[in-house]
Design a protein around this motif. Structure first.
Motif, PDB file in Angstrom:
ATOM      1  N   THR A  48       0.832  -1.212   0.000  1.00 33.11           N
ATOM      2  CA  THR A  48       0.000   0.000   0.000  1.00 33.11           C
ATOM      3  C   THR A  48       0.864   1.259   0.000  1.00 33.11           C
ATOM      4  OG1 THR A  48      -0.191   0.122   2.394  1.00 33.11           O
ATOM      5  CG2 THR A  48      -1.860  -1.184   1.237  1.00 33.11           C
ATOM      6  N   TYR A  49       0.194   2.387  -0.279  1.00 31.95           N
ATOM      7  CA  TYR A  49       0.905   3.667  -0.418  1.00 31.95           C
ATOM      8  C   TYR A  49       0.230   4.708   0.472  1.00 31.95           C
ATOM      9  CZ  TYR A  49       3.231   7.505  -2.941  1.00 31.95           C
ATOM     10  OH  TYR A  49       3.989   8.595  -3.290  1.00 31.95           O
ATOM     11  N   GLY A  50       0.887   5.057   1.565  1.00 32.25           N
ATOM     12  CA  GLY A  50       0.405   6.165   2.400  1.00 32.25           C
ATOM     13  C   GLY A  50      -0.932   5.921   3.097  1.00 32.25           C
ATOM     14  N   GLY A 107      -6.829   7.816  -3.581  1.00 26.89           N
ATOM     15  CA  GLY A 107      -6.509   8.130  -2.192  1.00 26.89           C
ATOM     16  C   GLY A 107      -7.696   8.833  -1.566  1.00 26.89           C
ATOM     17  N   ASP A 108      -7.692   8.875  -0.240  1.00 25.56           N
ATOM     18  CA  ASP A 108      -8.806   9.549   0.443  1.00 25.56           C
ATOM     19  C   ASP A 108      -8.628  11.056   0.403  1.00 25.56           C
ATOM     20  OD1 ASP A 108     -10.445   7.398   1.084  1.00 25.56           O
ATOM     21  OD2 ASP A 108      -9.104   6.826   2.721  1.00 25.56           O
ATOM     22  N   LEU A 109      -9.746  11.767   0.318  1.00 18.60           N
ATOM     23  CA  LEU A 109      -9.687  13.226   0.271  1.00 18.60           C
ATOM     24  C   LEU A 109      -9.152  13.737   1.609  1.00 18.60           C
ATOM     25  CD1 LEU A 109     -13.167  13.843  -1.405  1.00 18.60           C
ATOM     26  CD2 LEU A 109     -10.917  13.989  -2.496  1.00 18.60           C
ATOM     27  N   CYS A 141     -12.039  -1.324  -6.879  1.00 19.32           N
ATOM     28  CA  CYS A 141     -13.484  -1.293  -7.127  1.00 19.32           C
ATOM     29  C   CYS A 141     -14.203  -1.688  -5.831  1.00 19.32           C
ATOM     30  CB  CYS A 141     -13.848  -2.214  -8.292  1.00 19.32           C
ATOM     31  SG  CYS A 141     -13.488  -3.945  -7.986  1.00 19.32           S
ATOM     32  N   TYR A 142     -15.490  -1.405  -5.797  1.00 19.46           N
ATOM     33  CA  TYR A 142     -16.240  -1.456  -4.538  1.00 19.46           C
ATOM     34  C   TYR A 142     -17.564  -2.207  -4.729  1.00 19.46           C
ATOM     35  CZ  TYR A 142     -12.767   2.065  -3.615  1.00 19.46           C
ATOM     36  OH  TYR A 142     -11.560   2.701  -3.493  1.00 19.46           O
ATOM     37  N   PRO A 143     -17.623  -3.490  -4.359  1.00 16.86           N
ATOM     38  CA  PRO A 143     -18.869  -4.251  -4.541  1.00 16.86           C
ATOM     39  C   PRO A 143     -20.078  -3.582  -3.891  1.00 16.86           C
ATOM     40  CG  PRO A 143     -17.069  -5.718  -3.962  1.00 16.86           C
ATOM     41  CD  PRO A 143     -16.533  -4.322  -3.855  1.00 16.86           C
ATOM     42  N   GLU A 148     -18.499   7.489  -1.200  1.00 12.08           N
ATOM     43  CA  GLU A 148     -18.866   8.835  -1.686  1.00 12.08           C
ATOM     44  C   GLU A 148     -19.892   8.798  -2.814  1.00 12.08           C
ATOM     45  OE1 GLU A 148     -15.306  10.881  -2.986  1.00 12.08           O
ATOM     46  OE2 GLU A 148     -14.294  10.259  -1.161  1.00 12.08           O
ATOM     47  N   SER A 149     -20.128   7.632  -3.396  1.00  6.11           N
ATOM     48  CA  SER A 149     -21.003   7.571  -4.573  1.00  6.11           C
ATOM     49  C   SER A 149     -22.468   7.694  -4.176  1.00  6.11           C
ATOM     50  CB  SER A 149     -20.816   6.245  -5.311  1.00  6.11           C
ATOM     51  OG  SER A 149     -19.567   6.235  -5.926  1.00  6.11           O
ATOM     52  N   SER A 150     -23.224   8.400  -5.006  1.00  8.15           N
ATOM     53  CA  SER A 150     -24.639   8.588  -4.687  1.00  8.15           C
ATOM     54  C   SER A 150     -25.437   7.330  -5.012  1.00  8.15           C
ATOM     55  CB  SER A 150     -25.197   9.781  -5.452  1.00  8.15           C
ATOM     56  OG  SER A 150     -24.931   9.600  -6.826  1.00  8.15           O
ATOM     57  N   SER A 154     -24.052   5.084 -10.654  1.00  9.54           N
ATOM     58  CA  SER A 154     -23.031   6.082 -11.017  1.00  9.54           C
ATOM     59  C   SER A 154     -21.644   5.535 -10.700  1.00  9.54           C
ATOM     60  CB  SER A 154     -23.286   7.424 -10.321  1.00  9.54           C
ATOM     61  OG  SER A 154     -22.912   7.350  -8.972  1.00  9.54           O
ATOM     62  N   ASP A 155     -21.524   4.775  -9.618  1.00  6.78           N
ATOM     63  CA  ASP A 155     -20.210   4.205  -9.288  1.00  6.78           C
ATOM     64  C   ASP A 155     -19.746   3.260 -10.405  1.00  6.78           C
ATOM     65  OD1 ASP A 155     -18.156   4.285  -7.342  1.00  6.78           O
ATOM     66  OD2 ASP A 155     -18.704   2.289  -6.637  1.00  6.78           O
ATOM     67  N   MET A 156     -20.696   2.483 -10.938  1.00  7.18           N
ATOM     68  CA  MET A 156     -20.349   1.548 -12.019  1.00  7.18           C
ATOM     69  C   MET A 156     -19.990   2.318 -13.293  1.00  7.18           C
ATOM     70  SD  MET A 156     -19.865  -1.621 -12.601  1.00  7.18           S
ATOM     71  CE  MET A 156     -20.681  -2.672 -11.400  1.00  7.18           C
ATOM     72  N   ARG A 161     -15.456   4.033 -16.927  1.00  7.48           N
ATOM     73  CA  ARG A 161     -14.563   5.062 -17.482  1.00  7.48           C
ATOM     74  C   ARG A 161     -13.123   4.811 -17.059  1.00  7.48           C
ATOM     75  NH1 ARG A 161     -16.766  11.149 -17.242  1.00  7.48           N
ATOM     76  NH2 ARG A 161     -14.518  11.424 -17.097  1.00  7.48           N
ATOM     77  N   LYS A 162     -12.950   4.435 -15.787  1.00  7.07           N
ATOM     78  CA  LYS A 162     -11.596   4.192 -15.255  1.00  7.07           C
ATOM     79  C   LYS A 162     -10.955   3.008 -15.980  1.00  7.07           C
ATOM     80  CE  LYS A 162     -11.255   2.875 -10.758  1.00  7.07           C
ATOM     81  NZ  LYS A 162     -11.197   3.076  -9.300  1.00  7.07           N
ATOM     82  N   VAL A 163     -11.708   1.943 -16.135  1.00  5.08           N
ATOM     83  CA  VAL A 163     -11.154   0.755 -16.804  1.00  5.08           C
ATOM     84  C   VAL A 163     -10.820   1.093 -18.258  1.00  5.08           C
ATOM     85  CG1 VAL A 163     -11.692  -1.598 -17.585  1.00  5.08           C
ATOM     86  CG2 VAL A 163     -12.242  -0.891 -15.247  1.00  5.08           C
TER      87      VAL A 163
END
Ligand code: FAD
Length: 286
Positions: A48-50, A107-109, A141-143, A148-150, A154-156, A161-163
């Motif tokens: 992991t990073y930070g 990363g987290d805001l 990704c987040y099952p 933060e996603s509404s 929208s998360d999918m 887009r990311k993929v």
């Protein structure tokens, strides 16, 4: 070696995650931990990073140690608090050290102040990494959807887009109810996302971890596990055994239902990883 070369169809792969230390004095201990995990021959070890106050500068140091131990390293990299120059420098150091695999994360805001605006989302980092070398790029990704996603929809959409920006594989946030993963994989398929997915399993061996895990990951704790944590919260050895049994059962069910890529959140506890590898020895051919 690129981690996607290890994700061949129908071959069961178990990989492990470790985190670097907060301080310089902790480096040798984490290297010892990763050495022990490497002895289990996981398909790769991600660093992991930070995250959780650990020092980002030590990620590469630990990844090099993983490589020296004969295992395949995957370096995490976050971007939301970094300039393009800084990220380019980190990627340059990774390239020089022979690193082939990067998990691109936002990363987290930051809790206070505004984030550096060079990279808003992991998608931006994915594109940037590909301009900096021939890396095999993965993402998160987040099952249960990102907190933060509404909505899951929208998360999918953003995951797609990311993929499409250049992601070759995904690793999931931890989950404790396999039904959530099966549902997610179905929705991914329908969204036209076809990259390999490593299912993130976190063995919870201390009842005190439960609240923290729910707070940090937003994961739902199934009643079956809540009962275990409740019953064994005052008996550490029994709780460890029950936590390992629960994670083992979760993995057996995943494999029985066709999931072949398992990613263990080891929390730098090699004995827990070892026990799970032993429990699965005939199943994964360890
Ligand atoms: P993103 O993919 O950018 O998504 C974040 C949110 O923004 C989501 O709600 C998404 O739907 C939305 N979104 C995405 N793209 C867009 C867009 N273009 N426009 C509008 N909205 C968008 N943290 C660390 O600090 N270090 C680590 O090493 C680390 N490793 C992790 C490993 C795994 C497997 C996982 C699951 C998480 C890890 N994290 C780590 C935590 C991660 O950094 C946080 O969950 C972070 O809040 C989101 O990162 P992401 O890369 O998923 O972000």
């Amino acid at each position: 070696m690129r981690v996607t070369d290890l994700m061949t169809e129908n071959r069961i792969s178990v990989s492990c995650e470790v985190f670097p230390p907060k301080r310089f004095e902790g480096l040798q201990e984490v290297k010892r931990v990763t050495g022990e995990i490497a002895e289990l021959h996981p398909s790769f070890i991600s660093v992991t990073y930070g995250a959780a106050g650990t020092t980002p500068g030590f990620t590469l140091e630990i990844a090099k140690s993983v490589q020296r131990d004969g295992a395949v390293p995957l370096c995490h990299l976050t971007c939301v608090q970094s300039t393009r120059e800084h990220v380019a420098r980190v990627l340059g150091d990774m390239r020089e050290a022979g690193m082939k695999n990067v998990l691109a994360l936002r990363g987290d805001l930051p809790k206070e102040g505004t984030p550096c605006r060079d990279f808003e989302h992991a998608e931006d980092l994915v594109r940037f990494i590909h301009t900096q070398g021939d890396f095999c790029v993965g993402a998160a990704c987040y099952p249960e959807k990102h907190p933060e996603s509404s909505s899951r929809t929208s998360d999918m959409d953003y995951l797609k887009r990311k993929v499409d920006a250049g992601v070759s594989f995904l690793t999931t946030q931890m989950f404790f109810d396999n039904g959530l993963l099966y549902n997610f994989l179905y929705r991914m398929e329908r969204a036209g996302i076809h990259v390999p997915v490593c299912a993130g399993i976190m063995p919870i061996c201390d009842a005190r971890q439960v609240d923290r895990v729910i707070r940090l990951s937003g994961s739902i704790m199934p009643p079956r596990f809540a009962a275990i944590a409740d019953r064994f919260s005052e008996e550490p050895a029994a709780m460890t055994q029950a936590g390992i049994a629960f994670a083992t059962e979760q993995i057996v069910d995943l494999i029985a239902n066709g999931v072949t890529l398992i990613h263990l959140y080891t929390m730098n506890k090699p004995w827990i990883a070892r026990k799970i590898f032993e429990n699965l020895s005939e199943i994964i051919g360890a």
